[in-house]
Design an enzyme around this catalytic site. Structure first.
Site, short mmCIF file in Angstrom:
data_model
loop_
_atom_site.label_atom_id
_atom_site.label_comp_id
_atom_site.label_asym_id
_atom_site.label_seq_id
_atom_site.Cartn_x
_atom_site.Cartn_y
_atom_site.Cartn_z
N ASP A 124 -12.43 3.16 9.88
CA ASP A 124 -13.03 2.24 8.90
C ASP A 124 -13.24 1.07 9.56
O ASP A 124 -14.64 0.47 9.16
CB ASP A 124 -11.89 2.49 7.50
CG ASP A 124 -11.90 3.71 6.84
OD1 ASP A 124 -13.20 4.56 6.63
OD2 ASP A 124 -11.19 3.89 5.90
N ASN A 143 -15.32 -3.70 1.68
CA ASN A 143 -14.13 -4.00 1.47
C ASN A 143 -13.70 -4.32 0.34
O ASN A 143 -13.44 -3.95 -1.27
CB ASN A 143 -13.05 -2.99 2.18
CG ASN A 143 -13.02 -1.96 2.79
OD1 ASN A 143 -13.05 -0.56 1.89
ND2 ASN A 143 -12.05 -1.59 3.99
N ASP A 144 -13.41 -5.82 0.82
CA ASP A 144 -12.78 -6.00 -0.63
C ASP A 144 -12.64 -8.30 0.67
O ASP A 144 -12.78 -8.29 1.64
CB ASP A 144 -11.35 -6.03 -0.46
CG ASP A 144 -11.00 -5.45 0.47
OD1 ASP A 144 -10.88 -6.28 1.65
OD2 ASP A 144 -10.09 -4.57 0.35
N ARG A 159 5.85 -17.31 0.37
CA ARG A 159 5.72 -17.27 -0.38
C ARG A 159 4.73 -17.72 -1.92
O ARG A 159 3.49 -17.34 -1.16
CB ARG A 159 5.86 -19.24 -1.30
CG ARG A 159 7.00 -19.83 -0.07
CD ARG A 159 6.98 -21.72 -0.28
NE ARG A 159 8.36 -21.97 0.17
CZ ARG A 159 8.00 -23.52 0.22
NH1 ARG A 159 6.68 -23.87 0.51
NH2 ARG A 159 8.98 -24.14 0.87
N THR A 215 -10.06 2.19 -2.32
CA THR A 215 -9.23 2.85 -1.38
C THR A 215 -7.90 2.70 -0.05
O THR A 215 -7.91 3.08 0.52
CB THR A 215 -9.74 4.53 -0.84
OG1 THR A 215 -11.16 3.91 -0.24
CG2 THR A 215 -10.27 4.97 -2.08
N ALA A 216 -8.83 1.27 -0.13
CA ALA A 216 -8.00 0.55 0.91
C ALA A 216 -7.32 -0.39 0.63
O ALA A 216 -6.04 0.33 -0.25
CB ALA A 216 -9.06 -0.44 1.86
N TYR A 217 -7.07 -1.58 1.22
CA TYR A 217 -5.48 -2.82 0.57
C TYR A 217 -5.24 -2.02 -1.08
O TYR A 217 -4.30 -2.96 -1.37
CB TYR A 217 -6.34 -3.75 1.31
CG TYR A 217 -5.23 -5.53 1.03
CD1 TYR A 217 -3.46 -4.78 0.56
CD2 TYR A 217 -4.95 -6.30 0.95
CE1 TYR A 217 -2.19 -5.70 0.41
CE2 TYR A 217 -3.90 -7.29 1.23
CZ TYR A 217 -2.46 -6.78 0.89
OH TYR A 217 -1.57 -7.58 1.02
N SER A 218 -6.44 -2.41 -1.46
CA SER A 218 -6.27 -2.31 -3.41
C SER A 218 -5.74 -0.96 -3.79
O SER A 218 -4.73 -1.56 -4.50
CB SER A 218 -6.77 -2.96 -3.49
OG SER A 218 -7.31 -2.24 -5.27
#
Length: 285
Positions: free
Chosen positions: A69, A141-142, A152, A182-185
């Site tokens: 991807d 994507n994001d 932290r 459909t990726a990190y989220s």
């Protein structure tokens, strides 16, 4: 027809599949554009070599990206800037944005007959404003805003069209396109969104509050992000997994729908939910 072949450089399998693609299409009177980095590994009499991916895609009618991807997304962003369509050939672990699997190379002649569909995918324009200067980038994507090396929680103030909506105390936030849902989220607990929808998805990463959940806003929205007053660490902004920059106390990030869109070629016309089920099963395996 001239085709740009863009393989993932660190994967032998991507090089081998690129050679197979060229063999399939050389017999159909195609010519090829290839980045100069592959001059010694992908040799073809009908090929021309270029300095970088952007110049390679610019010279061709269609880009074929061979990899996972990440490779396909970064090729698609160059292609979007040039108004060119891209076909992704999956050579990675999941391949949500790939339009073709390695077992389906017999479908490649459809590129010449025009027997395919093109999916338009929304992109994001990201503006990082630092010391009065604005640095722009595009995301397919994001966009993620996270803490740095020190693990932290960070405080981030988020504004929608100039109005304050929430302070997120978390490991960070993700602003995703429907393609990026459909990726990190997704890994952070966000919903799956059909890639043809027009919206921006905001997903907090490990939020301190139990009531902080993903939020969808319309595609004509503008989201602004600032470092919270109580945050002891400078957050970092990352666009599509690359170009990570620290965000200082007086800096800001503005995210909105981009004026350009990515165009993905689909040769097999698979239903999105069928692809989703297949890929999620592969991921769990």
């Amino acid at each position: 027809m001239k085709l740009a072949i863009i393989p993932y450089p660190g994967k032998k399998l991507a090089i081998e599949y690129s050679r197979r693609i060229i063999r399939h299409l050389s017999e159909l009177d195609c010519t090829f554009a290839i980045p100069n980095a592959f001059r010694d590994t992908i040799k073809c009499e009908r090929s021309e070599y270029f300095n970088n991916t952007f110049e390679t895609v610019e010279s061709a009618d269609i880009a074929i990206s061979v990899g996972g991807d990440g490779t396909i997304i970064h090729t698609a962003k160059d292609a979007a800037l040039l108004g060119k369509p891209v076909l992704g050939v999956n050579c990675g672990r999941v391949g949500f944005v790939a339009g073709l699997e390695p077992t389906e190379l017999d479908l490649l002649p459809k590129l010449l007959t025009g027997d395919y569909t093109v999916d338009e995918r929304m992109m994001l324009e990201v503006s990082v404003i630092q010391n009065g200067e604005t640095h722009k980038a595009f995301a397919l994507n994001d966009v993620t805003v996270t803490h740095g090396a020190v693990s932290r929680m960070i405080d981030l103030d988020v504004y929608l069209n100039g109005e304050f909506i929430n302070e997120y105390r978390s490991d960070g936030i993700i602003l995703a396109t429907p393609t990026g849902s459909t990726a990190y989220s997704l890994s952070a607990g966000g919903p799956v969104i059909e890639p043809h929808m027009k919206c921006i998805l905001l997903t907090p990463i490990c939020p301190h509050s139990l009531f902080s959940r993903s939020v969808l806003v319309s595609d004509d929205s503008e989201l602004s992000i600032y470092r919270g007053r109580d945050s002891r660490e400078n957050p970092f902004v990352t666009v599509d997994g690359r170009r990570s920059e620290p965000i200082g106390e007086n800096d800001s990030i503005v995210v909105k729908k981009a004026d350009i869109s990515a165009r993905f070629i689909q040769l097999n016309r698979k239903n999105f939910y069928r692809i989703l089920n297949e890929k999620l099963i592969e991921r769990m395996g």
